[in-house]
Design a protein around this motif. Sequence first.
Motif, PDB file in Angstrom:
ATOM      1  N   ASN A 107      26.438  15.248  48.408  1.00  0.00           N
ATOM      2  CA  ASN A 107      26.538  14.537  49.684  1.00  0.00           C
ATOM      3  C   ASN A 107      25.384  14.883  50.624  1.00  0.00           C
ATOM      4  N   ASP A 108      24.973  16.135  50.581  1.00  0.00           N
ATOM      5  CA  ASP A 108      23.926  16.588  51.504  1.00  0.00           C
ATOM      6  C   ASP A 108      23.002  17.575  50.794  1.00  0.00           C
ATOM      7  N   PRO A 109      21.968  17.069  50.113  1.00  0.00           N
ATOM      8  CA  PRO A 109      21.056  17.931  49.357  1.00  0.00           C
ATOM      9  C   PRO A 109      20.328  18.971  50.217  1.00  0.00           C
ATOM     10  N   SER A 110      20.333  18.782  51.527  1.00  0.00           N
ATOM     11  CA  SER A 110      19.629  19.725  52.406  1.00  0.00           C
ATOM     12  C   SER A 110      20.466  20.960  52.739  1.00  0.00           C
ATOM     13  N   THR A 111      21.719  20.990  52.285  1.00  0.00           N
ATOM     14  CA  THR A 111      22.593  22.131  52.557  1.00  0.00           C
ATOM     15  C   THR A 111      21.977  23.422  52.029  1.00  0.00           C
ATOM     16  N   VAL A 112      22.115  24.502  52.776  1.00  0.00           N
ATOM     17  CA  VAL A 112      21.576  25.801  52.374  1.00  0.00           C
ATOM     18  C   VAL A 112      22.255  26.263  51.084  1.00  0.00           C
ATOM     19  N   TYR A 113      21.461  26.766  50.131  1.00  0.00           N
ATOM     20  CA  TYR A 113      22.021  27.269  48.887  1.00  0.00           C
ATOM     21  C   TYR A 113      22.836  28.531  49.147  1.00  0.00           C
ATOM     22  N   ARG A 114      23.956  28.652  48.435  1.00  0.00           N
ATOM     23  CA  ARG A 114      24.845  29.791  48.660  1.00  0.00           C
ATOM     24  C   ARG A 114      25.347  30.388  47.354  1.00  0.00           C
ATOM     25  N   MET A 115      25.692  31.669  47.422  1.00  0.00           N
ATOM     26  CA  MET A 115      26.444  32.303  46.352  1.00  0.00           C
ATOM     27  C   MET A 115      27.858  32.520  46.885  1.00  0.00           C
ATOM     28  N   ARG A 116      28.820  31.819  46.308  1.00  0.00           N
ATOM     29  CA  ARG A 116      30.209  31.921  46.743  1.00  0.00           C
ATOM     30  C   ARG A 116      30.946  32.896  45.828  1.00  0.00           C
ATOM     31  N   THR A 117      31.653  33.837  46.438  1.00  0.00           N
ATOM     32  CA  THR A 117      32.294  34.914  45.691  1.00  0.00           C
ATOM     33  C   THR A 117      33.810  34.817  45.758  1.00  0.00           C
ATOM     34  N   ILE A 118      34.457  34.992  44.605  1.00  0.00           N
ATOM     35  CA  ILE A 118      35.911  34.936  44.504  1.00  0.00           C
ATOM     36  C   ILE A 118      36.463  36.329  44.229  1.00  0.00           C
ATOM     37  N   GLU A 119      37.455  36.730  44.992  1.00  0.00           N
ATOM     38  CA  GLU A 119      38.091  38.033  44.792  1.00  0.00           C
ATOM     39  C   GLU A 119      39.127  37.947  43.677  1.00  0.00           C
ATOM     40  N   GLY A 120      39.322  39.061  42.977  1.00  0.00           N
ATOM     41  CA  GLY A 120      40.341  39.152  41.942  1.00  0.00           C
ATOM     42  C   GLY A 120      41.403  40.167  42.331  1.00  0.00           C
ATOM     43  N   ASP A 121      42.594  40.025  41.777  1.00  0.00           N
ATOM     44  CA  ASP A 121      43.707  40.918  42.091  1.00  0.00           C
ATOM     45  C   ASP A 121      44.039  41.803  40.896  1.00  0.00           C
ATOM     46  N   LEU A 122      44.362  43.055  41.169  1.00  0.00           N
ATOM     47  CA  LEU A 122      44.781  43.975  40.125  1.00  0.00           C
ATOM     48  C   LEU A 122      46.166  43.575  39.620  1.00  0.00           C
ATOM     49  N   VAL A 123      46.296  43.424  38.290  1.00  0.00           N
ATOM     50  CA  VAL A 123      47.571  43.085  37.660  1.00  0.00           C
ATOM     51  C   VAL A 123      47.951  44.224  36.722  1.00  0.00           C
ATOM     52  N   ILE A 124      49.008  44.918  37.057  1.00  0.00           N
ATOM     53  CA  ILE A 124      49.410  46.105  36.298  1.00  0.00           C
ATOM     54  C   ILE A 124      50.314  45.704  35.141  1.00  0.00           C
ATOM     55  N   LYS A 125      49.909  46.093  33.918  1.00  0.00           N
ATOM     56  CA  LYS A 125      50.707  45.804  32.723  1.00  0.00           C
ATOM     57  C   LYS A 125      50.995  47.127  31.993  1.00  0.00           C
ATOM     58  N   ASN A 126      50.847  47.132  30.662  1.00  0.00           N
ATOM     59  CA  ASN A 126      51.334  48.283  29.894  1.00  0.00           C
ATOM     60  C   ASN A 126      50.275  49.153  29.241  1.00  0.00           C
ATOM     61  N   SER A 127      49.001  48.907  29.510  1.00  0.00           N
ATOM     62  CA  SER A 127      47.948  49.627  28.789  1.00  0.00           C
ATOM     63  C   SER A 127      47.488  50.903  29.499  1.00  0.00           C
ATOM     64  N   VAL A 128      48.182  51.281  30.549  1.00  0.00           N
ATOM     65  CA  VAL A 128      47.803  52.476  31.321  1.00  0.00           C
ATOM     66  C   VAL A 128      49.043  53.346  31.545  1.00  0.00           C
ATOM     67  N   LEU A 129      48.842  54.665  31.409  1.00  0.00           N
ATOM     68  CA  LEU A 129      49.866  55.634  31.754  1.00  0.00           C
ATOM     69  C   LEU A 129      49.278  56.681  32.680  1.00  0.00           C
ATOM     70  N   PRO A 130      50.081  57.248  33.575  1.00  0.00           N
ATOM     71  CA  PRO A 130      49.594  58.359  34.410  1.00  0.00           C
ATOM     72  C   PRO A 130      49.182  59.521  33.505  1.00  0.00           C
ATOM     73  N   LEU A 131      48.206  60.281  33.944  1.00  0.00           N
ATOM     74  CA  LEU A 131      47.724  61.421  33.166  1.00  0.00           C
ATOM     75  C   LEU A 131      48.593  62.627  33.470  1.00  0.00           C
ATOM     76  N   ASN A 132      49.275  63.132  32.448  1.00  0.00           N
ATOM     77  CA  ASN A 132      50.173  64.266  32.642  1.00  0.00           C
ATOM     78  C   ASN A 132      49.638  65.510  31.943  1.00  0.00           C
ATOM     79  N   ARG A 133      48.329  65.639  31.892  1.00  0.00           N
ATOM     80  CA  ARG A 133      47.754  66.808  31.233  1.00  0.00           C
ATOM     81  C   ARG A 133      46.471  67.221  31.910  1.00  0.00           C
TER      82      ARG A 133
END
Length: 333
Positions: free
Chosen positions: A307-333
């Motif tokens: 629509n507007d080729p004169s628009t300033v070029y940008r880098m748009r950044t998307i945040e991600g969320d931590l999703v806790i599943k089963n591949s991690v355990l607290p360290l007990n040693r």
Amino acid sequence: MKKPVTLIDIAKACNTSNVTVSKALADKSGVSDELRAKIKQVAEEMGYVPSKTVTSRKKSNIGVLIPEKYVGLSGSFYWTLYNSLVQRLKRENLYCVIENLEYKDEQNLVLPNIVTDRKISALISLGEISHVYAQRLSENVEHLILLDYYVPGLKVDSIVTNGYNGGYKLANYLISLGHRRIGFIDSKTATSSIFDRYMGYLKALIEHDLEIRDDWIVEDRDKYSDPIELVFPKDMPTAFVCNCDEAAFQAIKALREHGYAVPDDVSVVGYDNYLISEVSDPTITTISIDAEYMAELTVNTLIQRLNDPSTVYRMRTIEGDLVIKNSVLPLNR
């Protein structure tokens, strides 16, 4: 000379998005009658004149270029992202033309057919390519968008995830569970996205004054991005941050073959939160990336550029969320 009124100007005046403005002016669905009337009134008052690009957009073909190294797995994050991209383009009456980029063509700077045929209005480069090849594309494509990577200094739009923050979140989560010996799996300089994740991982370790060891960086690919056998150190860390879910899945498999149980002996985290993180045993703690939103932001950026080729070029950044599943355990040693 007075600068032409753009969709962005109208969007600001109406406190809405430029995509909503575009839909309202084109009488598309998804906009309330009240807002549509307001947008049209403001556009008229501001003296908005539709560009040729806008009026001809229904006929536009949008190219999507994917390096062959990223399309080996049908269930990969890139296919998920591509499918979301196709659906989003379709809703905007934009036709999608896909082409795979072979490694030899990338190395020899051979332009893809969708570019040489000159039948596309813009090109989305999905998945990192060499900076030299990206530069060549930018010189031969009117509108280029880099998706899931960026090239410093190149004047194009790019859409990326915040890999730096994602890597930091993953390492910090492991640290919060008592892990102090944390490795990283992947070739840290393979892509800009992976390097950012590695730097986030380093930040977390440095902040907590933890040891950073070269032998805890486990390479999982060669210079062609082909998988290689994982070689684990003799003095093993208690956890690994992996650059993506696929790397985490392969790491879990390799660790099991070496006699380690995940997460009992070694904890593992990934990145992307796509299908493989759920079918893995154990399921993989990861960073969730909204592929649909990423595709939407890409198409919104594309429409704005058309629509507007004169628009300033940008880098748009998307945040991600931590999703806790089963591949991690607290360290007990």
